[in-house]
Enzyme design. Sequence first.
Site, PDB file in Angstrom:
ATOM      1  N   SER A   1       6.443 -11.787 -12.845  1.00 10.73           N
ATOM      2  CA  SER A   1       6.850 -12.425 -11.589  1.00 10.73           C
ATOM      3  C   SER A   1       5.731 -13.187 -10.892  1.00 10.73           C
ATOM      4  CB  SER A   1       7.437 -11.381 -10.634  1.00 10.73           C
ATOM      5  OG  SER A   1       6.481 -10.409 -10.299  1.00 10.73           O
TER       6      SER A   1
ATOM      7  N   LYS B   1      10.604  -7.479  -2.258  1.00 11.19           N
ATOM      8  CA  LYS B   1       9.587  -8.522  -2.147  1.00 11.19           C
ATOM      9  C   LYS B   1       9.760  -9.329  -0.855  1.00 11.19           C
ATOM     10  CE  LYS B   1       8.987  -9.037  -7.158  1.00 11.19           C
ATOM     11  NZ  LYS B   1       9.185  -9.911  -8.332  1.00 11.19           N
TER      12      LYS B   1
ATOM     13  N   GLY C   1      14.933   4.062  -5.867  1.00 13.59           N
ATOM     14  CA  GLY C   1      14.297   3.315  -4.792  1.00 13.59           C
ATOM     15  C   GLY C   1      12.927   3.881  -4.477  1.00 13.59           C
ATOM     16  N   PRO C   2      12.190   3.208  -3.615  1.00 14.51           N
ATOM     17  CA  PRO C   2      10.832   3.643  -3.272  1.00 14.51           C
ATOM     18  C   PRO C   2      10.848   4.956  -2.487  1.00 14.51           C
ATOM     19  CG  PRO C   2      11.499   1.797  -1.903  1.00 14.51           C
ATOM     20  CD  PRO C   2      12.559   1.949  -2.940  1.00 14.51           C
ATOM     21  N   PRO C   3       9.707   5.636  -2.420  1.00 14.68           N
ATOM     22  CA  PRO C   3       9.653   6.904  -1.679  1.00 14.68           C
ATOM     23  C   PRO C   3       9.856   6.694  -0.180  1.00 14.68           C
ATOM     24  CG  PRO C   3       7.735   6.637  -3.119  1.00 14.68           C
ATOM     25  CD  PRO C   3       8.426   5.319  -3.067  1.00 14.68           C
TER      26      PRO C   3
ATOM     27  N   GLY D   1      14.875   8.072   2.099  1.00  6.98           N
ATOM     28  CA  GLY D   1      15.945   9.020   2.408  1.00  6.98           C
ATOM     29  C   GLY D   1      16.896   9.317   1.269  1.00  6.98           C
ATOM     30  N   LYS D   2      16.435   9.221   0.029  1.00  2.97           N
ATOM     31  CA  LYS D   2      17.327   9.488  -1.110  1.00  2.97           C
ATOM     32  C   LYS D   2      17.789  10.951  -1.126  1.00  2.97           C
ATOM     33  CE  LYS D   2      14.315   8.148  -4.168  1.00  2.97           C
ATOM     34  NZ  LYS D   2      13.253   7.741  -3.243  1.00  2.97           N
ATOM     35  N   THR D   3      16.842  11.870  -0.952  1.00  5.53           N
ATOM     36  CA  THR D   3      17.178  13.295  -1.004  1.00  5.53           C
ATOM     37  C   THR D   3      18.018  13.722   0.199  1.00  5.53           C
ATOM     38  OG1 THR D   3      15.088  13.703  -2.162  1.00  5.53           O
ATOM     39  CG2 THR D   3      16.218  15.609  -1.227  1.00  5.53           C
TER      40      THR D   3
END
Length: 802
Positions: A709, A752, A386-388, A391-393
Site C-alpha cells: 500500500s 487508514k 479489529g484492532p485492540p 470493544g470486541k469482548t
Amino acid sequence: MKKINLEFRPEDEMEFMPIIPLNEDDIETRDEIIIPSELPLLPLRNTVLFPGVVLPITVGRDRSIKAVNDAYKTDKLIGVVAQKDSEVEDPQAADIENVGTVAKIVKLIKMPDGGTTIIIQGRKRFTINKITSQDPYFRASITLLEDDKVDMENDQHFAATASSIKDLAGQIIVLSPNMPSEASVILKNIENPSFLIHFVSSNISSDLKEKQELLEINDIKLRAEKLMHILNRELQFAELKNQLTNKTKTELDKQQKEYFLQQQLKSIKEELGGDTNERQIREMLKKAESKKWPEPARDMFMKGIEKLERMHPSTPDYSVIFNHLDLMLELPWAEGTEDSYDLAKAKKILDKDHYGMNKIKERLLEYLAVLKLKGDMKSPILCFVGPPGIGKTSLGRSIASALGRKFVRLSLGGLHDESEIRGHRKTYIGAMPGRILQSIRKVKSSNPVIILDEVDKVGNDFRGDPSSALLEVLDPEQNHTFYDNYLELEYDLSKVLFIATANDILNIQPALRDRLEIIDLNGYAVEEKIQIAKKHLIPKQKEMHGLKSLNFKINDKVIRQIIEDYTRESGVRELDRQLASIMRGLAKEYALKNKVKTALTHKDIQKILGRARYSNELYKIANMPGVAVGLAWTYVGGDILFIETSQSEGKGELKLTGNLGNVMKESATTALSYLQANAKKYGIDPEVFQKKNIHVHVPEGAVPKDGPSAGITMMTAIASALTGKKVKPFLAMTGEITLRGQVLPVGGIKEKILAAKRAGMREVVLCWQNEKDVQEINSDFIKGIKFHYVKTMQQVLDIALN
C-alpha cells in the site's frame, strides 16, 4: 523336691511331655535295685524312653495291661521298647526294637473308664537276648548296657558340647509356641550332663528312628555330638517356621485391623445417618431420574453406578468413576435458557452498551429474527476482527444480555495443549474435561454465548495445535456431535453461540478461518470516541474513583484535546487510561480542597496529564522535497508513516532502509523503474539514474514494515526528490502501483482514513476502486478531508507535485 504337673498321654499317641525324676542325682544308682535277667516287655508305638526320664503313659492293649499289672505286683520293673512300625496293632517279636530301657513303674492309676495309666521312669539301657515268652505278654532275657565312663571335670570338650546342647535346646523352646513353659525351667535346672542328653533326646521333635539310634549309641560323647547335630537342624527349622508364622501373623493382623476399623467406621456412619458413599450413590440415582439426556449417556451412567456399587471407596478407580459420573450429572444435556425474541429490546441493549458498530448489530438482529420465525436454527460462528480496545469482548457480553443467555469468556491466547479444548482421557492422574465442557458445566446451560478471545494467538508448535481441535468446535456441521476425551460421549454444541475475536485475520489457520463468519470491526473516529467517552468512559471512571456525586463536566472540545494530544489509537483503551488519570487528579484536588471545578479547561487537562504527547505540527516541519506521507494498516489500527528520499553522487544504486519487508522493497524498485522509464515525461534528467544514488528511508526503523500500500507514496517521494518539488502539505496517500503506471486498490481503508483524520491530514489520494470503502464511513467522521480517486500514477503526481 520339685512339684511337677504330669501330662498323661496314651501309649499310642505321638506328642508328649516327658518330665524329670524327683531327684536327678545318680539316677542309675539312686536305689540299689537288682534288675533280673528276664523282664516283661512293654512295646510303645511312637516314642523312645531314655534313662532318667519320667514318662506318663495310658496303657490300652490287653497284653500290655497284663504285663504292667504283673510287674507292678512284683518288683515294678518292666522293659520298655519301641515298635519298629507304629501302625502295627498287635506287634510280634520281629516288630519291636532290640534295644530298650528298663523302667520302674512309679505309679499305677486305675481310671474311671476302666483304662490304666502308669508313670514310668527309665533306669538302664538293655539289649534283648531272646524272647522267652509271647503269651500272655512278651517276656525276654536281657543284657544291661553300660555307658562309657567320662571324666566330667577334666573333659572340656564334652562339657562344651553339653553346654551347647543346653543353649540350643533353650533357643528351640523359645521359638516353639507349643512347647510348655515348664520345659525352659526344667532345662535350666538340669546339672547332670548325662541326664541333660537323655532329657533333650526325649523332647526333640525328631522321628522315631533317629531317637532309637541315639538310644543305641554306647559312647555318651558320640551320642551328645549326634544330638547336637539334630538340634542344629531343628533350630534352623524352628527359626524358618517362626519367620513364616510372624509374617503371616503380621499380614493377618493388618487385615484384621483394617477390617475392624472399617466396621467401626461403618457403624459410626450408620449412627450419623448412613454410609456416605451409599448416600452419594442414592443421591446420584435420584438426580438421574429427572435428568433429560440421550440414551447413550443414560446407559453409560448406569454402568458407572454398577461399578461404583461393587468398588470399595478406598480404591483409586472409585474417585475416577465418581468424578466422571458427577460431570455427567452436572452437564446441562437438554437444559438451556429461553431466548428473548424481542428485537426492539435487543437493539436497545446493544445501543446502550456500544456506540456505533451498526454492521454487527444488524447481523445479530437478523439472527434473532430468523430464530423468532423458525424457532430453532444452528448458531452461526461469528468472528470479530479489529484492532485492540474497540470493544470486541465486551460486545459479546452485550450480545448474551440481548439474547437472554449465559455468558462465558475463554481466553485462547498462548494456548498450546489441544487437551485444553478436547479434555484429557480420564485414566490419567488429574484428568479433567476440556474448557468448553467445563464452562458449560459451570453456567448450567447448553446454549450460552461463548467468547473465544484472541483466537489468532493460539499456539502452534511441537507442543500441540489447539487450532486444529477448534475445527470441530467451530464447525456448525460437526459440533452437534462434539467428542470430549474425558466425557467419552458426544455432546451437542450446536445451540452454543460461539463468537471468536482476533486482531489479525492472517494469523488464523486457513481451515479454521474458512469456518468463521468474519465481521470487521474498524477503529473509532474522533467523533465516535467523544460520544463513547461521554456515555460510557467518563461515568465509569467517576464511579470507580468515588466522584459520582460531584457535578463537574468535561465538554466535547476538552475531550477532543485529550484524544488528539494524548492518544494515538483505533480503540479507546488509552483514552480510558487518560480519563482515569484525570479522575485521580480531581480526586486528589477534592480531598485537599473539598471542591473541584464545575467545568474542566485545556489548562486543567495539561496540568494533570502534562504536555501534549502528539502534535500535527510535525507535518508542517517535514514539508520538504523528497518527503511524502503514506497511510498504513497495523493490527492496532491505522497509522501514518513518512517516506523520505534523498539523492547523492554515485552509480545509480537504490538503497532502502527502515526495516522494510520484501513486498515494500519491491514497491520501491517498481516505483524507480517506472520513473526511469518515464523520466522525460516528468522533466527528470535520465542521466540522474546513472550518476546519482537514491536512498529511500522509512523512519521508526525498529518497527517492521511491509505491504504494497505504500507504492504510490514511495513513487511520489522519489519523484519529489528527483524533481526538487515539494509534496503538497497535509496530503496523505495509499495504493499499490504497477510498472504500467496503474494504481491498484488496497485494504484497511477505514482505519487508514481515520488515522489520516487523527493526524490532521486534509487531502487523501486513493485508488478509484476504494471509493466504495470510503462511502461506508460516516460522513460526519471524515468532514474536512478531500478525497482524490485516481487510476494512474500520472494523476497521483499531478495532485501531489502540482
